[in-house]
Design a protein around this motif. Structure first.
Motif: not given
Lengths: 252, 96, 315
Positions: A125-131
């Motif tokens: 989830g954090i990766a999705e936002k950061s990406l």
């Protein structure tokens, strides 16, 4: 080492990379080469501080004695920070800043893309936002590398020099130890092996368009992931931690 | 452009949401169109004000001459028959 | 156009203003109006951009992640506001780079408040609360000013600034309800920024050379003293409510006039700071000049690159 301990450390690396690079970029706020670019770099700084907040929050929860993201960000010793040495390098001139950013973004984007498939949902989830943010950062930094490389004679020379001095720090981004091995086996994080070729291709493509040449000296410098930093780090932390160290245990 | 080395000026138009026109929001400096779009995003949509951006080099815009305002725009003001309210419709007639 | 003489054009122009019809870039306008506006808008733009520096001074030392992000976003907004305003000035034919060069050479002025140093974290609170508070008081009426692009820029600015003052007040309030050291830090910031904040509204009406004409042109909608009084009246109760003391022994509620009477402003200090002798004038202008000089090769490179690519496209 347990899975939890490993993930705690891995998240700390992600968080520290974001935090320290964000701190570096925030030094430039108000001093950019032109107003529009000042605003753009500050946006990148803001995204990175936001990402640090999320990664460190999660990391802190997994620590043996749980800590808040602020405690992690502000109250560790230098050797406890595990960011890559690349991101603590001084801003130098605009070419140095942009090249440091490009080397990092080109690594961070494929890493985040692969983390979307992590077995750890919260990390995914954090990766999705950061990406979403990092894709933009990479476009921004690579366009600038190309502009400077293929701009004037002066800009070409300057950014070629930035490349000569910074590339040796980039290899550390692909550092692996038992932390990674354990998490790769669990399907939580991708291997460095799977990201490196993507990074290398981006690097080569952009350098080619920028008419820049890969430095001959391929010395690989590392230490940050294990807490051994450059001399710059102490000053960076002294500044960042100033309030928390001077006025301990207060709310701001 | 008054000086040769500076970046040209661009006019920025932002569509705030699907279904609305792009609207002029201001201008900025950029060396090329790609950068102009990026800068517009950072300068004019920091608070989610837009979903689409147009940029146009300012010197490519042709404007009507304000001193001809009278001849350009006043004639249409007297043509009231172009507006539906000009016409009488008897009471009780609907859907018109 | 030819058969209209200047005085007739001026009469039409003033009539438009009296009727609250906005003036737009290509409309005829008296030279003096154009000059006044360029001066006012570019001063305003410079203030936003120089204003980034005192707060930028604390971004890297912000005490926690939330405060760091908020301060970054706020200082970034100021760059944006500077840009909106430079754009508005450009519609009057004032080239941005030339305008900026006037700032760097010391020819152009900016708000005197930014020549004061930011010495503690509490100053981030004081600036947001007092300086942005004073700025908003100045700017809200300008959303109705007669020049279209300026009014539109101000609407944007005011909309974005509404969070600035609140975040400042939050910072100072947190300190005021904190430890003894924090309270002292907050009071000290108020002590240092109170008078400079009052000076932000500019010289007293009796000494303000531009006010009368600017009011007639509606590029200024209230006098300096009116705005200053409004500011004092809203800010004093805010200070009291968080237990801070406004550093003015003469401050007293005037029942009859229903406003505060306040002590005399040290206009010598004001004119010294405006004239370049404030504590940080040199540092501020030097920092801006350095940013431009350091960025020169970058600006040139991007332009050279664009030209090369354009040449390739047309070849």
């Amino acid at each position: 080492m347990t899975k939890q301990e490993a993930l705690h450390i891995y998240l700390l690396r992600m968080g520290d990379d974001s935090l320290i690079l964000g701190q570096r970029l925030s030094q430039l706020c108000g001093h950019g080469p032109i107003l529009e670019e000042d605003i753009a770099l500050t946006n990148v700084a803001l995204d990175l501080i936001g990402q640090a907040t999320l990664f460190l929050e999660y990391s802190g929860e997994l620590a043996e004695q749980p800590k808040t993201n602020d405690e992690l960000a502000y109250l560790r010793l230098e050797k406890e920070y595990v960011n890559a040495i690349l991101v603590e390098q001084p801003n130098g001139h605009f070419g140095d800043t942009i090249l440091r950013q490009f080397l990092f973004d080109a690594y961070r984007k494929p890493l985040l893309e692969k983390l979307l498939d992590s077995n750890d949902e919260r990390l995914a989830g954090i990766a999705e936002k950061s990406l979403k943010e990092t894709k933009y950062h990479l476009r921004h930094s690579s366009e600038w590398v190309i502009r400077l490389g293929d701009g004037t004679e002066e800009s070409h020379e300057r950014i070629q020099n930035s490349l000569e001095s910074l590339l040796r720090y980039a290899h550390e981004l692909f550092f692996e130890n038992e932390v990674d091995k354990l998490l790769i086996a669990e399907g939580i994080v991708p291997s460095a092996e799977s990201i490196f070729p993507i990074w290398e291709k981006t690097l080569n493509d952009v350098l080619k368009e920028a008419t820049l040449t890969l430095p001959k000296n391929n010395w690989k410098f590392q230490g940050g992931r294990e807490g051994r930093h450059s001399e710059h780090m102490g000053y960076l932390l002294a500044e960042m931690q100033y309030m928390q160290r001077t006025y301990p245990n207060m709310e701001w | 452009m008054s000086e040769s080395k500076g970046w040209p000026l661009w006019e920025v138009f932002v569509r705030s949401k699907q279904g609305l026109n792009h609207k002029h929001v201001g201008s900025l400096r950029a060396s090329d169109a790609t950068m102009a779009i990026k800068n517009a995003r950072d300068v004019y949509t920091r608070r989610a004000e837009g979903i689409s951006i147009w940029v146009v080099p300012s010197n490519n815009i042709t404007a009507s001459d304000p001193s001809e305002e009278d001849s350009l725009f006043e004639p249409s003001q007297t043509k009231v028959y172009r507006h539906p309210t000009f016409y009488d419709v008897p009471d009780g007639i609907s859907h018109m | 156009m030819k058969d209209l003489n200047i005085s007739k054009l001026e009469a039409i122009f003033q009539q438009k203003i009296d009727d609250d019809v906005k003036i737009e870039p290509n409309d005829w306008m008296p030279d003096a109006y154009r000059k006044s506006l360029i001066r006012q808008i570019s001063q305003h733009a410079h203030s936003e951009v120089v204003g980034m520096l005192p707060e930028g001074n604390w971004i890297t030392r912000a005490p926690n992640l939330r405060r760091k992000a908020v301060l970054l976003a706020k200082v970034q907004d100021e760059a944006g506001h500077g840009l909106y305003l430079y754009s508005a000035a450009e519609t009057l034919g004032a080239d941005r780079e030339k305008t900026i060069d006037d700032l760097h050479s010391g020819k152009a002025k900016y708000s005197s408040i930014f020549n004061y140093p930011t010495l503690t974290w509490a100053d981030m609170g004081a600036i947001g609360w007092l300086v942005d508070g004073a700025a908003i008081m100045n700017q809200v009426p300008l959303c109705r000013c007669s020049y279209g692009p300026y009014a539109r820029a101000m609407i944007r600015v005011c909309k974005e600034e509404s969070f600035h003052q609140r975040q400042g007040f939050e910072v100072i309030n947190k300190l005021a309800e904190g430890t003894i050291e924090q309270k002292e830090m907050a009071q000290d910031a108020l002590n240092r920024f109170w008078w400079p904040a009052l000076m932000m509204f500019g010289p007293s009406d009796d000494d303000s050379s531009h006010t009368e004409q600017s009011m007639r042109w509606k590029i200024k909608r209230n006098t300096n003293d009116e705005l200053r009084q409004m500011f004092v009246d809203v800010t004093v109760p805010q200070a009291e409510s968080i237990g801070l003391k406004v550093p003015d022994p003469h401050l007293k509620w005037n029942e009859e006039k229903e406003c505060y009477d306040f002590g005399p402003i040290d206009w010598d200090e004001f004119w010294q700071v405006v004239g370049g002798n404030g504590p940080c004038n040199k540092e501020r202008v030097d920092a801006r000049r350095k940013a431009k000089e350091d960025g020169k090769w970058v600006v040139e490179a991007a332009m050279a690159f664009a030209n090369k690519r354009n040449a390739k496209k047309t070849a």
